[in-house]
Design a protein around this motif. Structure first.
Motif, PDB file in Angstrom:
ATOM      1  N   TRP A 171      47.091  42.633  38.744  1.00  0.00           N
ATOM      2  CA  TRP A 171      48.029  43.320  39.637  1.00  0.00           C
ATOM      3  C   TRP A 171      47.531  43.290  41.080  1.00  0.00           C
ATOM      4  O   TRP A 171      48.320  43.181  42.015  1.00  0.00           O
ATOM      5  CB  TRP A 171      48.213  44.762  39.169  1.00  0.00           C
ATOM      6  N   ILE A 172      46.216  43.334  41.264  1.00  0.00           N
ATOM      7  CA  ILE A 172      45.636  43.306  42.608  1.00  0.00           C
ATOM      8  C   ILE A 172      45.681  41.898  43.186  1.00  0.00           C
ATOM      9  O   ILE A 172      46.113  41.689  44.322  1.00  0.00           O
ATOM     10  CB  ILE A 172      44.182  43.817  42.590  1.00  0.00           C
TER      11      ILE A 172
ATOM     12  N   LEU B  64      49.918  42.701  44.574  1.00  0.00           N
ATOM     13  CA  LEU B  64      49.425  43.453  45.728  1.00  0.00           C
ATOM     14  C   LEU B  64      48.969  42.521  46.844  1.00  0.00           C
ATOM     15  O   LEU B  64      49.319  42.725  48.015  1.00  0.00           O
ATOM     16  CB  LEU B  64      48.275  44.369  45.310  1.00  0.00           C
ATOM     17  N   ALA B  65      48.179  41.498  46.491  1.00  0.00           N
ATOM     18  CA  ALA B  65      47.691  40.567  47.510  1.00  0.00           C
ATOM     19  C   ALA B  65      48.849  39.867  48.210  1.00  0.00           C
ATOM     20  O   ALA B  65      48.819  39.653  49.431  1.00  0.00           O
ATOM     21  CB  ALA B  65      46.751  39.543  46.876  1.00  0.00           C
TER      22      ALA B  65
ATOM     23  N   SER C 250      47.499  39.124  52.174  1.00  0.00           N
ATOM     24  CA  SER C 250      46.044  38.986  52.319  1.00  0.00           C
ATOM     25  C   SER C 250      45.680  37.539  52.606  1.00  0.00           C
ATOM     26  O   SER C 250      46.149  36.612  51.939  1.00  0.00           O
ATOM     27  CB  SER C 250      45.342  39.446  51.037  1.00  0.00           C
ATOM     28  N   GLN C 251      44.819  37.352  53.599  1.00  0.00           N
ATOM     29  CA  GLN C 251      44.405  36.005  53.973  1.00  0.00           C
ATOM     30  C   GLN C 251      43.381  35.428  53.006  1.00  0.00           C
ATOM     31  O   GLN C 251      43.274  34.215  52.871  1.00  0.00           O
ATOM     32  CB  GLN C 251      43.801  36.036  55.384  1.00  0.00           C
ATOM     33  N   HIS C 252      42.619  36.301  52.365  1.00  0.00           N
ATOM     34  CA  HIS C 252      41.533  35.830  51.507  1.00  0.00           C
ATOM     35  C   HIS C 252      41.198  36.917  50.500  1.00  0.00           C
ATOM     36  O   HIS C 252      41.212  38.104  50.823  1.00  0.00           O
ATOM     37  CB  HIS C 252      40.295  35.498  52.358  1.00  0.00           C
ATOM     38  N   LEU C 253      40.916  36.513  49.263  1.00  0.00           N
ATOM     39  CA  LEU C 253      40.456  37.442  48.228  1.00  0.00           C
ATOM     40  C   LEU C 253      38.948  37.294  48.073  1.00  0.00           C
ATOM     41  O   LEU C 253      38.438  36.179  47.979  1.00  0.00           O
ATOM     42  CB  LEU C 253      41.143  37.154  46.896  1.00  0.00           C
ATOM     43  N   ARG C 254      38.261  38.402  48.033  1.00  0.00           N
ATOM     44  CA  ARG C 254      36.802  38.385  47.971  1.00  0.00           C
ATOM     45  C   ARG C 254      36.330  39.340  46.883  1.00  0.00           C
ATOM     46  O   ARG C 254      36.644  40.532  46.914  1.00  0.00           O
ATOM     47  CB  ARG C 254      36.231  38.805  49.322  1.00  0.00           C
ATOM     48  N   GLU C 255      35.586  38.833  45.925  1.00  0.00           N
ATOM     49  CA  GLU C 255      35.009  39.684  44.881  1.00  0.00           C
ATOM     50  C   GLU C 255      33.612  40.116  45.300  1.00  0.00           C
ATOM     51  O   GLU C 255      32.798  39.297  45.716  1.00  0.00           O
ATOM     52  CB  GLU C 255      34.963  38.937  43.551  1.00  0.00           C
TER      53      GLU C 255
END
Length: 284
Positions: free
Chosen positions: A175-176, A180-181, A186-191
């Motif tokens: 979902w995130i 949501l992203a 969001s430009q970038h996903l970061r864990e």
């Protein structure tokens, strides 16, 4: 002027003697220390920090209380460390912690809200959290939001370009990383690693925490430098906001001249609380 930025959590707690020694060493090495601490005055970590500050009689140590969730507090510390490499002084950096907190959108995807006390939780949500497989979308900052995780109903997000950090593996993060992203552009996903105090803060270990934040140090610098600065009339540091976070002087309260610097001509007036500068909206 060198400054060290620290973020506190329960598992970083050392014995009082060790903490005094390490803080004294940091002050000797860097000159000033800015600590991001929990907002609750009764929090044991925050109380210990004030004890250390008193023991060292350290007016070069600023304790900045924040209501942010753990991941947001960690990312804010990261932003301030980036800014510490610029020409911003310690008084401005300490004030920047409060200013930049406005631009963090932080929440979590939870498997249960039965023990959540950070945002209002209705009886219906409490009951539904007892049903296996239910996931709840919670936003704690800047405004509280709670609903069942649904791709068609999403919490309001930032109206400017951000990156999205997520931490934890307690529930499925789809979902995130998906709805949501996309909705938050969001430009970038970061864990990143889950902060040690996240489970206690959110009331469950079944969670994935997320925060939208500004990663561009140039944009952060622009935000901070767009706010008016004044000189503390007691310790002489350049500050933003209505209070020096090192010596606790409120601007305009004391008539005593600064110990280290005179107040520049034309800047004797009290400073206003920082207002959020306007950001350019993201391009769609």
């Amino acid at each position: 002027m060198p400054t060290v930025i620290t973020v506190t959590t329960d598992d970083l707690a050392l014995s009082l003697e060790d903490q005094v020694i390490r803080t004294a060493a940091a002050l000797d090495a860097y000159g000033h220390v800015v600590v991001l601490a929990p907002a609750d005055p009764a929090d044991p970590v925050r109380r210990r920090l004030h004890t250390v500050r008193s023991a060292l009689e350290a007016d070069r140590m600023a304790i900045v209380p924040l209501t942010l969730p753990p991941l947001a507090r960690t990312l804010l510390g990261e932003q301030l460390r980036q800014l510490a490499g610029t020409d911003l002084g310690p008084g401005v950096l300490a004030g920047a912690a409060r200013l930049l907190a406005y631009y963090l959108h932080s929440g979590a995807l939870l498997g249960s809200v039965a023990k959540l006390d950070r945002v209002p939780v209705g009886v219906g949500s409490h009951v539904r959290s007892l049903v296996p497989g239910r996931h709840f979308a919670v936003l704690a900052h800047p405004e509280p939001y709670l609903a069942e995780a649904d791709a068609d109903h999403l919490p309001p997000g930032p109206g400017y370009q951000t990156q999205l950090a997520l931490a934890g593996t307690g529930v499925d993060a789809g979902w995130i990383t998906g709805p949501l992203a996309d909705a938050w552009h969001s430009q970038h996903l970061r864990e990143v690693p889950l902060p040690p105090d996240s489970a206690r803060w959110w009331g469950t270990s079944r969670l994935v925490e997320f925060t939208a934040y500004i990663a561009d140090v140039g944009m952060l610098y622009q935000l901070v430098t767009s706010v008016r600065r004044d000189t503390c009339t007691w310790c002489g540091l350049e500050v933003i906001g209505d209070q020096c976070l090192f010596c606790a002087t409120r601007l305009g309260e004391r008539a005593t001249p600064a110990k280290h610097a005179a107040v520049p001509a034309g800047r004797e007036r009290a400073v206003e609380t920082p207002r959020r500068p306007q950001l350019e909206p993201h391009k769609r």
